[in-house]
Design a protein around this motif. Structure first.
Motif, PDB file in Angstrom:
ATOM      1  N   ARG A 136       0.854  -1.190   0.000  1.00  0.00           N
ATOM      2  CA  ARG A 136       0.000   0.000   0.000  1.00  0.00           C
ATOM      3  C   ARG A 136       0.889   1.239   0.000  1.00  0.00           C
ATOM      4  N   PHE A 137       0.412   2.309  -0.657  1.00  0.00           N
ATOM      5  CA  PHE A 137       1.180   3.536  -0.756  1.00  0.00           C
ATOM      6  C   PHE A 137       0.281   4.720  -0.426  1.00  0.00           C
ATOM      7  N   ASP A 138       0.767   5.623   0.396  1.00  0.00           N
ATOM      8  CA  ASP A 138       0.012   6.802   0.813  1.00  0.00           C
ATOM      9  C   ASP A 138       0.303   7.960  -0.143  1.00  0.00           C
ATOM     10  N   PHE A 139      -0.550   8.150  -1.149  1.00  0.00           N
ATOM     11  CA  PHE A 139      -0.347   9.213  -2.119  1.00  0.00           C
ATOM     12  C   PHE A 139      -0.486  10.604  -1.494  1.00  0.00           C
ATOM     13  N   SER A 140      -1.263  10.724  -0.447  1.00  0.00           N
ATOM     14  CA  SER A 140      -1.411  12.044   0.187  1.00  0.00           C
ATOM     15  C   SER A 140      -0.077  12.522   0.740  1.00  0.00           C
ATOM     16  N   GLU A 141       0.736  11.620   1.260  1.00  0.00           N
ATOM     17  CA  GLU A 141       2.065  11.976   1.767  1.00  0.00           C
ATOM     18  C   GLU A 141       2.970  12.413   0.616  1.00  0.00           C
ATOM     19  N   LEU A 142       2.899  11.713  -0.519  1.00  0.00           N
ATOM     20  CA  LEU A 142       3.684  12.080  -1.692  1.00  0.00           C
ATOM     21  C   LEU A 142       3.307  13.477  -2.178  1.00  0.00           C
ATOM     22  N   VAL A 143       2.024  13.736  -2.283  1.00  0.00           N
ATOM     23  CA  VAL A 143       1.561  15.047  -2.746  1.00  0.00           C
ATOM     24  C   VAL A 143       1.989  16.139  -1.767  1.00  0.00           C
ATOM     25  N   ARG A 144       1.842  15.887  -0.481  1.00  0.00           N
ATOM     26  CA  ARG A 144       2.211  16.889   0.521  1.00  0.00           C
ATOM     27  C   ARG A 144       3.697  17.225   0.433  1.00  0.00           C
ATOM     28  N   THR A 145       4.558  16.218   0.371  1.00  0.00           N
ATOM     29  CA  THR A 145       6.001  16.483   0.350  1.00  0.00           C
ATOM     30  C   THR A 145       6.454  17.082  -0.976  1.00  0.00           C
TER      31      THR A 145
END
Length: 75
Positions: A56-65
């Motif tokens: 599983r991958f947290d895209f919200s963390e990618l977008v935030r960073t």
């Protein structure tokens, strides 16, 4: 690049403004290094030299960073 920039940041002859600019360069160098590592990994996966473990991958963390540095700098 990282080593030279890091040593320049600690040089007492450099004023605060230049030191801050060098800090930004150092941050971007680290960020670009991570991108290159990720591209190399993708290339190895594509060539069959590495294997992908699906998780599983947290895209919200990618977008935030990704967005955060640009949002705070006014770019």
């Amino acid at each position: 690049m990282r080593g030279g920039t890091r040593s320049s940041c600690s040089d007492s002859k450099i004023d605060a403004e230049a030191r801050e600019a060098l800090g930004t360069v150092l941050d971007e160098t680290v960020r670009l290094s991570k991108i290159v590592d990720q591209l190399l990994t993708m290339s190895r996966l594509d060539a069959g030299e590495a294997f992908l473990e699906i998780s599983r991958f947290d895209f919200s963390e990618l977008v935030r960073t990704t967005v955060e540095p640009y949002a705070s700098s006014g770019r």
